[in-house]
Design an enzyme around this catalytic site. Structure first.
Site, short mmCIF file in Angstrom:
data_model
loop_
_atom_site.label_atom_id
_atom_site.label_comp_id
_atom_site.label_asym_id
_atom_site.label_seq_id
_atom_site.Cartn_x
_atom_site.Cartn_y
_atom_site.Cartn_z
N THR A 15 81.65 -61.83 42.08
CA THR A 15 82.14 -60.94 42.86
C THR A 15 80.92 -60.15 43.17
O THR A 15 80.23 -59.69 42.36
CB THR A 15 83.11 -60.08 41.96
OG1 THR A 15 84.07 -60.88 41.69
CG2 THR A 15 83.56 -58.90 42.82
N CYS A 28 53.21 -57.22 22.93
CA CYS A 28 53.34 -57.39 21.43
C CYS A 28 54.46 -58.15 21.21
O CYS A 28 55.50 -57.94 21.32
CB CYS A 28 53.33 -55.77 20.87
SG CYS A 28 53.32 -56.00 19.19
N ASN A 80 51.63 -57.67 39.95
CA ASN A 80 52.36 -56.15 39.36
C ASN A 80 51.26 -55.74 38.20
O ASN A 80 51.68 -54.66 37.78
CB ASN A 80 53.66 -56.66 38.63
CG ASN A 80 53.47 -57.92 37.61
OD1 ASN A 80 53.17 -59.17 38.26
ND2 ASN A 80 54.05 -57.95 36.49
N HIS A 135 65.16 -52.15 42.44
CA HIS A 135 64.57 -50.92 41.67
C HIS A 135 63.21 -50.49 41.61
O HIS A 135 62.42 -49.54 41.00
CB HIS A 135 65.17 -51.22 40.06
CG HIS A 135 64.43 -52.08 39.37
ND1 HIS A 135 63.31 -51.83 38.41
CD2 HIS A 135 64.32 -53.72 39.26
CE1 HIS A 135 63.05 -52.82 37.73
NE2 HIS A 135 63.29 -54.08 38.43
N GLN A 148 56.45 -56.56 44.23
CA GLN A 148 55.83 -55.29 44.01
C GLN A 148 55.46 -54.71 45.50
O GLN A 148 54.73 -53.76 45.50
CB GLN A 148 54.62 -55.44 43.15
CG GLN A 148 54.70 -55.78 41.78
CD GLN A 148 55.18 -54.55 41.10
OE1 GLN A 148 54.89 -53.46 41.26
NE2 GLN A 148 55.82 -54.72 39.95
N SER A 181 63.10 -56.95 44.75
CA SER A 181 64.01 -56.17 43.67
C SER A 181 64.41 -54.91 44.00
O SER A 181 63.17 -53.76 44.27
CB SER A 181 63.25 -56.41 42.60
OG SER A 181 64.31 -55.84 41.31
N GLY A 199 65.28 -59.19 40.59
CA GLY A 199 64.02 -59.78 41.29
C GLY A 199 63.91 -61.02 40.47
O GLY A 199 63.60 -62.05 41.24
#
Ligand SMILES: Cc1ncc(COP(=O)(O)O)c(C=O)c1O
Length: 383
Positions: free
Chosen positions: A239, A326, A153, A203, A181, A201, A73
């Protein structure tokens, strides 16, 4: 550690759907040809990619030639922004976006600023919504690109994309939408949405990690950002990841076809979560109350650290997320919550719960049982 993980972080990633794995398997084993090779094995790979491209195009209501498969993404966002900016820079160097975009868009804008591009970051309201009138006001003769995400997101707020697209079209400015999202959760007809470029994206909708999709409307020129072979019609060298592409298309088809039912189920669970969590003292919902993703329940708790809540939830086998990052031992509040005007005292205690198709009522009840105690305990320790 509890036996079953209650996974409530579907905005981060999702598990590969079994049916997707099955569709991918031949291309990870026997059908290993390079799609550029002219012998049978290579042609099989190319046929699988062509078929996947058609599948995605049909779901987005566009032409197959308008679809490029890329590496994730983030790459899709990068290619859209840099590709268009460098191709259109003779026309102007002004880009419009929002301060609540994913870093794949924000950091790309920062990068482009080093090449003389100027970015306007539109304001968002307390729910994280962009006002389309602000887009219109920000457009100048120099503007070449507007990039606004479909749904955020962190807080799940959905933007008025079709309306912003109408404005961009009227001003002949290219419009890119980060819809990462939105896959499997919102309608994705590129014509109804008036978009010129759209990023996805795999996943995020039960497809494999490492496969992105970029829709580029015919007539919109972008410069490739990876030099090499002429794969993906010269838009992306390298590829092709045949198994990944087949997996992305299969997952997208399943997600878009199954989404009306999935959304109805998740929305009921989300609303139960929101109702229950808001009973905790000093808790507030973040994001828009109604214009939000069906799977997103996000909150802030005053005077607590989101990380401490996450660690305690993890001990109960619950996987969730916080918006803060963080960096070198210092917890930075999320840029999204800051842009929405949420104070430090609240934004440090952010918690994002994002549902998926396999979550159950029991999962939600478990969270509602343990979370009030966790917040109380973490809060008492912080005093
Ligand atoms: C809105 C948004 N854009 C872009 C991305 C980047 O996608 P990827 O992880 O495939 O690079 C994400 C991932 O979290 C996202 O949520």
């Amino acid at each position: 550690m509890p036996e079953r993980i209650i996974y409530l972080d579907h905005a981060a990633t999702t598990a590969l759907d079994r049916r997707v794995l099955e569709a991918m398997m031949p291309y990870l084993t026997t059908e290993y040809g390079n799609a550029s090779s002219i012998y049978t094995l290579g042609r099989h790979a190319m046929q699988a990619i062509d078929h996947s491209r058609e599948q995605v195009a049909e779901l987005l209501n566009c032409r197959a030639a308008e679809i490029a498969f890329v590496g994730c993404g983030s790459e899709s966002d990068n290619l859209a922004l840099k590709g268009l900016a460098f191709a259109a820079q003779k026309k102007g160097k002004h880009i419009i976006t929002t301060p609540i975009e994913h870093h794949a868009v924000l950091h790309t804008c920062h990068y482009l600023e080093r090449f003389g591009f100027q970015t306007t970051y539109l304001p968002v309201d307390e729910y994280g919504r962009v006002n389309p009138e602000d887009v219109e006001r920000a457009i100048t003769d120099e503007t070449i690109l507007v990039s606004v995400m479909y749904a955020n997101n962190e807080v799940g707020t959905i933007q008025p994309i079709a309306e912003i697209g109408r404005i961009c079209r009227a001003h002949k400015v290219a419009f890119h939408v980060d819809a990462v999202q939105a896959g499997g959760l919102l309608p994705l007809d590129v014509h109804a949405l008036n978009v010129d470029m759209l990023s996805l994206s795999a996943h995020k909708f039960y497809g494999p990690k490492g496969v992105g999709i970029l829709y580029v409307r015919q007539g919109v020129r972008i410069l490739p950002q990876l030099q090499g072979g002429s794969q993906e019609r010269g838009r992306r060298a390298g590829t092709e990841n045949v198994a990944g592409i087949v997996g992305a298309a299969t997952a997208f088809e399943l997600a878009q076809r199954e989404f009306p039912q999935a959304v109805e189920r998740m929305q009921a669970l989300r609303d139960r979560l929101i109702e229950g969590v808001l009973r905790i003292p000093d808790a507030r919902l973040t994001g828009h109350p109604t214009e939000r993703l069906a799977n997103n329940a996000s909150f802030c708790f005053r005077g607590v650290e989101g990380e401490s809540i996450l660690l305690s939830l993890d001990m109960h086998g619950i996987a969730a997320s916080t918006g803060s990052a963080c960096t070198s031992g210092v917890v930075d509040p999320s840029h999204v919550l800051v842009a929405m005007g949420i104070s430090d005292e609240w934004s440090r205690g952010s918690l994002r719960l994002t549902l998926g198709k396999d979550n159950t009522e029991e999962d939600v009840e478990k969270v509602l049982t343990v979370l009030p105690e966790i917040v109380e305990k973490v809060r008492s320790l912080a005093l």
